[in-house]
Write an enzyme that holds these catalytic residues in place. Structure first.
Site, PDB file in Angstrom:
ATOM      1  N   ASP A  29       0.853  -1.176   0.000  1.00  0.00           N
ATOM      2  CA  ASP A  29       0.000   0.000   0.000  1.00  0.00           C
ATOM      3  C   ASP A  29       0.902   1.243   0.000  1.00  0.00           C
ATOM      4  OD1 ASP A  29      -2.294   1.626   0.296  1.00  0.00           O
ATOM      5  OD2 ASP A  29      -2.063   1.607   2.474  1.00  0.00           O
TER       6      ASP A  29
ATOM      7  N   GLU B  45      -0.282   5.015   0.996  1.00  0.00           N
ATOM      8  CA  GLU B  45      -0.544   5.959   2.082  1.00  0.00           C
ATOM      9  C   GLU B  45      -0.611   5.227   3.421  1.00  0.00           C
ATOM     10  OE1 GLU B  45      -3.534   9.119   1.204  1.00  0.00           O
ATOM     11  OE2 GLU B  45      -3.758   7.980  -0.653  1.00  0.00           O
TER      12      GLU B  45
END
Length: 205
Positions: free
Chosen positions: A7, A9
């Site tokens: 991922d 953020e």
């Protein structure tokens, strides 16, 4: 053949919407996928708030220009890419991600795109594919890769649970409590060690 799926953020860079909430003085925009599992619902809600306040792509990009990767993120990515393939799989948008990719040394990212009017008003968004993180991991597995994934939010759980190994990284206490079977780490050194262990200690070219 391994490929690591990360991922963006909350894992490599700070949350864009939280940074913009602080910059714009709109605390409601602090809500992220850590709080709302339904991404479609979350984005439509965000677009409504932006419209209400007369804010658009330009203002968000000005905030993003001031965001730096988390301390150690660039070094972590560089080391990881020295021995395995890495793809960042994010529900963010190309219009947000590009300046952050430059600061991270141009890793590969799969993300989505915003629809914006000429004046910069954000009018909608296009998801690359439904359930994009899990769908991407499944596609990589279908062409012969073993996947290892790490993320921090609800929308990462599918890809984390679907692969050879998966980890929570800098996640919330609630997500960790709801998924006690998933190893959870707070530092890049811990995550690197877990990834190497999952790969059997073997380094790949």
């Amino acid at each position: 053949m391994y490929i690591v799926c990360l991922d963006l953020e909350g894992v490599l860079v700070p949350e864009i919407w939280i940074a913009f909430a602080e910059a714009s003085g709109i605390p409601e925009l602090r809500r992220t996928t850590r709080d709302e599992p339904d991404y479609d619902k979350l984005m439509k809600w965000r677009i409504g708030i932006l419209k209400e306040h007369g804010l658009g792509l330009k203002e968000i990009q000005e905030t993003i220009a001031k965001i730096d990767p988390m301390p150690g993120a660039r070094e972590f990515l560089d080391e990881l890419r020295s021995f395995t393939q890495v793809i960042i799989i994010s529900d963010t948008f190309t219009q947000f991600a590009t300046p952050l990719m430059k600061k991270l040394g141009w890793p590969t990212i799969f993300c989505n795109s915003l629809e914006a009017a000429q004046d910069g008003e954000i009018t909608g968004f296009r998801m690359r594919i439904e359930n994009s993180k899990l769908s991407t991991v499944r596609a990589l597995q279908s062409i012969g890769y073993e996947t290892i994934a790490a993320g921090d939010s609800y929308n990462d759980l599918g890809m984390i649970k679907a692969g050879r190994a998966g980890f929570l990284f800098k996640s919330t206490e609630k997500i960790k409590a709801d998924n006690p079977e998933l190893p959870a780490y707070e530092t890049y050194d811990e995550l690197m060690a877990a990834i190497r262990s999952a790969m059997g200690g073997a380094e790949q070219e």
